[in-house]
Scaffold this active site. Sequence first.
Site, PDB file in Angstrom:
ATOM      1  N   CYS A  34      34.858 107.782 123.712  1.00 57.93           N
ATOM      2  CA  CYS A  34      33.851 108.108 122.709  1.00 57.93           C
ATOM      3  C   CYS A  34      33.313 106.838 122.064  1.00 57.93           C
ATOM      4  O   CYS A  34      33.893 105.760 122.182  1.00 57.93           O
ATOM      5  CB  CYS A  34      34.444 108.984 121.596  1.00 57.93           C
ATOM      6  N   ASP A 437       5.859  75.589 110.953  1.00 58.36           N
ATOM      7  CA  ASP A 437       4.898  76.692 110.985  1.00 58.36           C
ATOM      8  C   ASP A 437       4.223  76.836 109.630  1.00 58.36           C
ATOM      9  O   ASP A 437       4.875  76.763 108.574  1.00 58.36           O
ATOM     10  CB  ASP A 437       5.633  77.988 111.344  1.00 58.36           C
TER      11      ASP A 437
END
Length: 487
Positions: A34, A437
């Site tokens: 599971c 940037d």
Amino acid sequence: MYEDIERCVRAVRSKDARFDGWFFTAVVTTGIYCRPSCPVAPPKAENMRFYPSAAAAQTAGFRACKRCRPNVTPGSPLWNERADLVARAMRLIADGVVDREGVRGLAARLGYSVRQVERQVHAELGAGPLALARAQRAETARLLVETTDMPMGDVAHAAGFSSIRTFNDTVRQVFALTPSELRSRASGAPSSPGSLSLRLPFRAPLCPDNLFGHLAATAVPGVEEWRDGAYRRTLRLPHGHGLVSLAPTPDHIACRLSLTDLRDLSAAISRCRRLLDLDADPIAVDAQLSEDPVLARLVLKSPGRRVPHTTDPEEFALRAVLGQQVSTAAARTHAARLVTAHGTPVDDRDGGLTHLFPTPADLAALDPATLAMPQSRRNTLLQLITTLSSGDLDLSPGGDWARARASLSALPGFGPWTVETIAMRALGDPDAFVPTDLGVKLAAAALELPTSPSALTRHAVVWQPWRAYAVQYLWATGDHPINRLPS
């Protein structure tokens, strides 16, 4: 993590979905495995066994739980956070390299011997490359069985099985159901002919604003579009091409795929997950970034930001050069001209997609005089096309990040911004950083952070190894379309 028994037991008992995909829980008394968040009552600790992959649990003789469906959890974040041999191998396996080229082909791409690859992958995953690919084929088969009305023989072929018998045996072993029983249990009507409707899971939280906003704002006409609340684009795939539509919902990404060859299903899903960074661990990322009081405010406001990646690293590298020192609109215009002149036409009955983005080989005979840009940038683009066409630059999911950075930096016209942008978006390096940037510098000034690249880089040490995610939070402080979901 699967070796930390006490921690795994606590996660299972608390049904903590944050650990889905990190490990799998097998129960010796039932013979099933599971996900940690399985809703059934937890078994006794002495009956639990923990595995690092679904393939390892299957190899140990356990079958998938029919209730929690552990095989559809988000993937482990480790494979996109790291650049070592095992992580590179896992990215290539997810892209279907073992199915197409075998383990020898995988090893050749990685630059190691077959024995080394098998040994290291098995040591960390509890299963070798073939078992991992087999588990992926089983999941592909399940998707096709449950979401289409294709004949089972066609499903077996599309999922990559060598025979109907192997397909039947694998499905029964993994899911404890025959293919026909899987189909009869599926809810809802099959997808319309030629398309597949899927749910792509992710770890919450997920902030879709900058993720889909960035993709929509930078979309190249003909290759990408935003339509009816979904990001749509064309896909160049190993056996053909495809069209994909991706729409955010509160608990999954709605994915609609149209493929010319269903053998490309697993590769298409892998590339879409990578595009949207769906296997990320936002809890770990946001916790680290929140160590900085400045970023903590931004994280608290919109947690779960992802890094928008790409479905085609070579395409993105070309677009990064086209976008040097120009606006987003100008970059889209340059790219659209290349697409119209050199892209491969496709048919899109549901929207405005018209072409696949051209490959470096398609652009090999490009006339530089047709490029409306400075001569220096023409030379940069042509050199990149030549390097990609020759195979001297590997930007694939299994590529070496350090080697790719070095190769890019050696090309004329490739400064730190271009190299790190490609590392962030195309290579998927979570620690890529672009202090030069303009958007980052404006955000830094507004937040009273250092604005010089060297000083900001020193400050960003506390953000490691998640500086690419920090960039998303910094960009989000500006008023730009990349930060907003289109209406």
